[in-house]
Design a protein around this motif. Sequence first.
Motif, PDB file in Angstrom:
ATOM      1  N   SER A  24      -6.456 -12.322   1.383  1.00 36.91           N
ATOM      2  CA  SER A  24      -6.883 -10.995   1.803  1.00 36.91           C
ATOM      3  C   SER A  24      -6.248  -9.935   0.906  1.00 36.91           C
ATOM      4  N   LYS A  26      -5.962  -5.696   0.519  1.00 41.84           N
ATOM      5  CA  LYS A  26      -6.229  -4.354   1.015  1.00 41.84           C
ATOM      6  C   LYS A  26      -6.299  -3.382  -0.166  1.00 41.84           C
ATOM      7  N   TYR A  27      -7.321  -2.549  -0.160  1.00 44.19           N
ATOM      8  CA  TYR A  27      -7.453  -1.494  -1.153  1.00 44.19           C
ATOM      9  C   TYR A  27      -8.093  -0.312  -0.443  1.00 44.19           C
ATOM     10  N   SER A  28      -8.471   0.725  -1.148  1.00 39.96           N
ATOM     11  CA  SER A  28      -8.940   1.896  -0.417  1.00 39.96           C
ATOM     12  C   SER A  28      -9.933   2.723  -1.214  1.00 39.96           C
ATOM     13  N   VAL A  33      -9.566   2.505   4.455  1.00 37.83           N
ATOM     14  CA  VAL A  33      -8.953   1.228   4.076  1.00 37.83           C
ATOM     15  C   VAL A  33     -10.048   0.169   3.975  1.00 37.83           C
ATOM     16  N   ASN A  35     -10.806  -4.075   3.057  1.00 36.89           N
ATOM     17  CA  ASN A  35     -10.128  -5.377   3.093  1.00 36.89           C
ATOM     18  C   ASN A  35     -11.050  -6.454   2.528  1.00 36.89           C
ATOM     19  N   VAL A  86     -12.379  -1.034   7.046  1.00 32.86           N
ATOM     20  CA  VAL A  86     -11.736  -1.342   8.322  1.00 32.86           C
ATOM     21  C   VAL A  86     -12.123  -0.291   9.367  1.00 32.86           C
TER      22      VAL A  86
END
Length: 257
Positions: A24, A26-28, A33, A35, A86
């Motif tokens: 997994s 996470k970035y944005s 957010v 995933n 998310v």
Amino acid sequence: MKNIPFFILGIVLLSNSTFAQLKSVKYSDDAQVLNGFQIQPIKKSPQKPGILILPAWKGIDKHAKTTAETLAKLGYYAFVADIYGVGNYPKDNAEAGKNAGYYKTNFAVYQKRISFALEQLIKSGANPDNIVIMGYCFGGTGALEAARAHLNIKGVVSFHGGLGKDASRPTEPITTKVLVCHGADDLYESKEEIAAFQQEMRDTKADWQMVYYANAVHSFTDPDSGNDNSKGAAYNEKADKRSFEHFKVFLNEVLKK
């Protein structure tokens, strides 16, 4: 370690060396957010080819993850993009239709989310000049939008994806190679949309292919789609296998390994 039987230790070592695992990531996009999931190839090559996977309308699913694992076994870096983010994952078909519809209409936002996922694929180790983007259904639409956005990619592949674009949008040259894998009995794409897409490809002088699969409807690559063609979306094993072989031929043509 010395108390572990040799044959068991051998199995453990073999497993660790021949199976890559999804991770997994996470970035944005500003405050949103995202995933996604990345996986590195089991056997790395100097050219580090990468494939960005765009999921269907309900977001990241089992089908997209399984495809990433398969591609890792074939020697590719892979990343499964999170388009919705998310807190925005659809709970049912109605929400999925609404979410996907937003990005189809606001195509620049879709293209932006794809570009962010592309950055993550490159960060995972893929060669930025040796990448293909592929997608299923809504993700297939995204793959074509990536081509229209002139991203730095070698090719795009759409599996039973939406083909149309707003007629008011300008038609610009498409410089990346295009493969469309389409169910011959897919009722979600009208004859008019198919004709408009093909004309777009001709007008842009694109290097494109469109392959039809007999008795196949929408979602023909997804085993979780059932087997009832009358519902408009159903799995077709023969079309699934044939389209993946066409996909592999395309990858061997456009990517260096």
